[in-house]
Write a protein that holds these residues in place. Structure first.
Motif, PDB file in Angstrom:
ATOM      1  N   ALA A  30       0.831  -1.205   0.000  1.00 51.57           N
ATOM      2  CA  ALA A  30       0.000   0.000   0.000  1.00 51.57           C
ATOM      3  C   ALA A  30       0.865   1.254   0.000  1.00 51.57           C
ATOM      4  CB  ALA A  30      -0.935  -0.010   1.203  1.00 51.57           C
ATOM      5  N   MET A  31       1.955   1.229   0.764  1.00 48.63           N
ATOM      6  CA  MET A  31       2.838   2.388   0.823  1.00 48.63           C
ATOM      7  C   MET A  31       3.480   2.640  -0.547  1.00 48.63           C
ATOM      8  SD  MET A  31       6.185   3.127   3.184  1.00 48.63           S
ATOM      9  CE  MET A  31       7.264   2.068   2.231  1.00 48.63           C
ATOM     10  N   VAL A  32       3.929   1.570  -1.207  1.00 46.76           N
ATOM     11  CA  VAL A  32       4.548   1.710  -2.526  1.00 46.76           C
ATOM     12  C   VAL A  32       3.525   2.251  -3.520  1.00 46.76           C
ATOM     13  CG1 VAL A  32       5.596   0.433  -4.445  1.00 46.76           C
ATOM     14  CG2 VAL A  32       6.309  -0.027  -2.088  1.00 46.76           C
ATOM     15  N   THR A  33       2.288   1.770  -3.442  1.00 42.86           N
ATOM     16  CA  THR A  33       1.231   2.269  -4.324  1.00 42.86           C
ATOM     17  C   THR A  33       1.003   3.750  -4.090  1.00 42.86           C
ATOM     18  OG1 THR A  33       0.152   0.122  -4.481  1.00 42.86           O
ATOM     19  CG2 THR A  33      -1.226   2.048  -4.913  1.00 42.86           C
ATOM     20  N   ASP A  34       0.933   4.160  -2.816  1.00 37.90           N
ATOM     21  CA  ASP A  34       0.731   5.571  -2.488  1.00 37.90           C
ATOM     22  C   ASP A  34       1.862   6.446  -3.027  1.00 37.90           C
ATOM     23  OD1 ASP A  34      -1.627   4.996  -1.182  1.00 37.90           O
ATOM     24  OD2 ASP A  34      -0.737   5.048   0.828  1.00 37.90           O
ATOM     25  N   LYS A  35       3.098   5.986  -2.908  1.00 39.57           N
ATOM     26  CA  LYS A  35       4.264   6.802  -3.285  1.00 39.57           C
ATOM     27  C   LYS A  35       4.529   6.821  -4.796  1.00 39.57           C
ATOM     28  CE  LYS A  35       5.991   7.556   0.963  1.00 39.57           C
ATOM     29  NZ  LYS A  35       5.922   8.841   1.582  1.00 39.57           N
ATOM     30  N   THR A  36       4.171   5.726  -5.503  1.00 37.72           N
ATOM     31  CA  THR A  36       4.540   5.620  -6.916  1.00 37.72           C
ATOM     32  C   THR A  36       3.366   5.651  -7.884  1.00 37.72           C
ATOM     33  OG1 THR A  36       4.422   3.205  -6.971  1.00 37.72           O
ATOM     34  CG2 THR A  36       6.536   4.196  -6.292  1.00 37.72           C
ATOM     35  N   GLY A  37       2.171   5.366  -7.382  1.00 38.36           N
ATOM     36  CA  GLY A  37       1.021   5.266  -8.267  1.00 38.36           C
ATOM     37  C   GLY A  37       0.888   3.903  -8.926  1.00 38.36           C
ATOM     38  N   PHE A  38       1.869   3.022  -8.726  1.00 35.39           N
ATOM     39  CA  PHE A  38       1.789   1.667  -9.264  1.00 35.39           C
ATOM     40  C   PHE A  38       0.707   0.890  -8.525  1.00 35.39           C
ATOM     41  CE2 PHE A  38       5.732   2.734 -11.068  1.00 35.39           C
ATOM     42  CZ  PHE A  38       6.185   1.726 -11.907  1.00 35.39           C
ATOM     43  N   VAL A  39       0.042  -0.005  -9.216  1.00 36.72           N
ATOM     44  CA  VAL A  39      -0.814  -0.972  -8.545  1.00 36.72           C
ATOM     45  C   VAL A  39       0.079  -2.180  -8.285  1.00 36.72           C
ATOM     46  CG1 VAL A  39      -2.813  -2.486  -8.751  1.00 36.72           C
ATOM     47  CG2 VAL A  39      -2.910  -0.171  -9.682  1.00 36.72           C
ATOM     48  N   VAL A  40       0.374  -2.444  -7.028  1.00 33.19           N
ATOM     49  CA  VAL A  40       1.289  -3.518  -6.656  1.00 33.19           C
ATOM     50  C   VAL A  40       0.488  -4.787  -6.385  1.00 33.19           C
ATOM     51  CG1 VAL A  40       3.030  -4.261  -4.989  1.00 33.19           C
ATOM     52  CG2 VAL A  40       2.930  -1.859  -5.702  1.00 33.19           C
ATOM     53  N   TYR A  41       0.831  -5.858  -7.088  1.00 33.37           N
ATOM     54  CA  TYR A  41       0.154  -7.139  -6.894  1.00 33.37           C
ATOM     55  C   TYR A  41       0.839  -7.980  -5.841  1.00 33.37           C
ATOM     56  CZ  TYR A  41      -2.016  -5.835 -11.294  1.00 33.37           C
ATOM     57  OH  TYR A  41      -2.689  -5.159 -12.270  1.00 33.37           O
ATOM     58  N   THR A  42       2.159  -7.956  -5.835  1.00 27.42           N
ATOM     59  CA  THR A  42       2.923  -8.746  -4.877  1.00 27.42           C
ATOM     60  C   THR A  42       4.355  -8.227  -4.873  1.00 27.42           C
ATOM     61  OG1 THR A  42       3.482 -11.007  -4.169  1.00 27.42           O
ATOM     62  CG2 THR A  42       3.619 -10.543  -6.531  1.00 27.42           C
ATOM     63  N   HIS A  43       5.137  -8.699  -3.945  1.00 21.83           N
ATOM     64  CA  HIS A  43       6.565  -8.398  -3.930  1.00 21.83           C
ATOM     65  C   HIS A  43       7.294  -9.560  -3.288  1.00 21.83           C
ATOM     66  CE1 HIS A  43       5.292  -6.882   0.063  1.00 21.83           C
ATOM     67  NE2 HIS A  43       6.500  -7.247   0.438  1.00 21.83           N
ATOM     68  N   ASN A  44       8.609  -9.552  -3.433  1.00 20.48           N
ATOM     69  CA  ASN A  44       9.419 -10.656  -2.946  1.00 20.48           C
ATOM     70  C   ASN A  44      10.630 -10.071  -2.247  1.00 20.48           C
ATOM     71  OD1 ASN A  44      10.885 -12.976  -2.560  1.00 20.48           O
ATOM     72  ND2 ASN A  44      10.931 -13.585  -4.698  1.00 20.48           N
ATOM     73  N   LEU A  45      10.922 -10.601  -1.075  1.00 20.54           N
ATOM     74  CA  LEU A  45      12.080 -10.135  -0.327  1.00 20.54           C
ATOM     75  C   LEU A  45      12.718 -11.338   0.351  1.00 20.54           C
ATOM     76  CD1 LEU A  45      13.797  -7.811   0.889  1.00 20.54           C
ATOM     77  CD2 LEU A  45      12.089  -7.641   2.694  1.00 20.54           C
ATOM     78  N   VAL A  46      14.013 -11.516   0.117  1.00 22.49           N
ATOM     79  CA  VAL A  46      14.753 -12.605   0.740  1.00 22.49           C
ATOM     80  C   VAL A  46      15.936 -11.999   1.483  1.00 22.49           C
ATOM     81  CG1 VAL A  46      16.082 -14.726   0.369  1.00 22.49           C
ATOM     82  CG2 VAL A  46      14.121 -14.216  -1.103  1.00 22.49           C
ATOM     83  N   PHE A  47      16.087 -12.379   2.736  1.00 24.70           N
ATOM     84  CA  PHE A  47      17.236 -11.957   3.527  1.00 24.70           C
ATOM     85  C   PHE A  47      18.296 -13.040   3.414  1.00 24.70           C
ATOM     86  CE2 PHE A  47      13.507 -10.030   5.402  1.00 24.70           C
ATOM     87  CZ  PHE A  47      13.906  -8.727   5.641  1.00 24.70           C
ATOM     88  N   TYR A  48      19.553 -12.666   3.280  1.00 20.61           N
ATOM     89  CA  TYR A  48      20.648 -13.623   3.168  1.00 20.61           C
ATOM     90  C   TYR A  48      21.562 -13.470   4.370  1.00 20.61           C
ATOM     91  CZ  TYR A  48      19.043 -14.061  -1.613  1.00 20.61           C
ATOM     92  OH  TYR A  48      18.269 -14.265  -2.724  1.00 20.61           O
TER      93      TYR A  48
END
Length: 140
Positions: free
Chosen positions: A111-129
Motif C-alpha cells: 500500500a505504501m509503494v502504491t501511495d508513493k509511486t502510483g503503481f498498482v502492486v500485486y505482490t513483492h518478494n524479499l529474501v534476507f541472506y
C-alpha cells in the motif's frame, strides 16, 4: 486447503488430476524445507518411480501460475519452492542453502509503494541472506 481440494479446484479449470501431481502437492504442503525441483523429484520418485523431472517442473509451473505455491529464485539459476502461497518473507543461509520463513508486517508495504509511486502492486518478494545458526556453530 489440502492437496485433494486444490487438485479438484484445478480439475474444475480443466487441468488433469494425476496421482503424481497429488504427490508433488502433498510433499510441498507438509514440508517447510523449501525444496528445489530436484529434491521434490527425489521424494516423489520413491512413490512413483516412473515420474520424470519434466513432470515435476511442469507441475510446479502450473501450481505457481495458479497461485498455489511460491517460487523463490536463489540467484544461482535454481529455485526453491514453498507450498504456502500467502506472501511472506524468507531468510536463506549463504553457507548451506537452508531457507526459513520470516513473517513480518512489512507485507503492508504494498500500500505504501502504491501511495508513493502510483503503481498498482500485486505482490513483492524479499529474501534476507545470512548464515544460519547451524553453520555459525560449525565455524567456531
Amino acid at each position: 486447503m489440502n492437496a485433494v481440494e486444490i487438485l479438484k479446484g484445478l480439475k474444475d479449470k480443466g487441468i488433469r488430476f494425476t496421482p503424481q501431481r497429488q504427490a508433488i502437492l502433498e510433499f510441498l504442503l507438509v514440508t517447510d524445507s523449501h525444496p528445489t525441483a530436484e529434491e521434490i523429484y527425489k521424494q516423489v520418485k520413491t512413490k512413483f518411480p516412473g515420474v520424470s523431472l519434466g513432470t515435476i517442473y511442469n507441475t510446479l509451473n502450473m501450481l505457481k501460475e495458479h497461485g498455489f505455491l511460491l517460487e523463490l529464485p536463489c540467484g544461482d539459476m535454481s529455485s526453491r519452492f514453498d507450498g504456502n502461497p500467502v506472501n511472506h518473507y524468507h531468510v536463506m543461509c549463504s553457507s548451506c542453502g537452508r531457507v526459513v520463513d520470516f513473517h513480518s508486517s512489512l507485507i503492508d508495504m504494498d500500500a505504501m509503494v502504491t501511495d508513493k509511486t502510483g503503481f498498482v502492486v500485486y505482490t513483492h518478494n524479499l529474501v534476507f541472506y545470512g548464515v544460519c545458526p547451524g553453520c555459525q556453530d560449525s565455524k567456531e
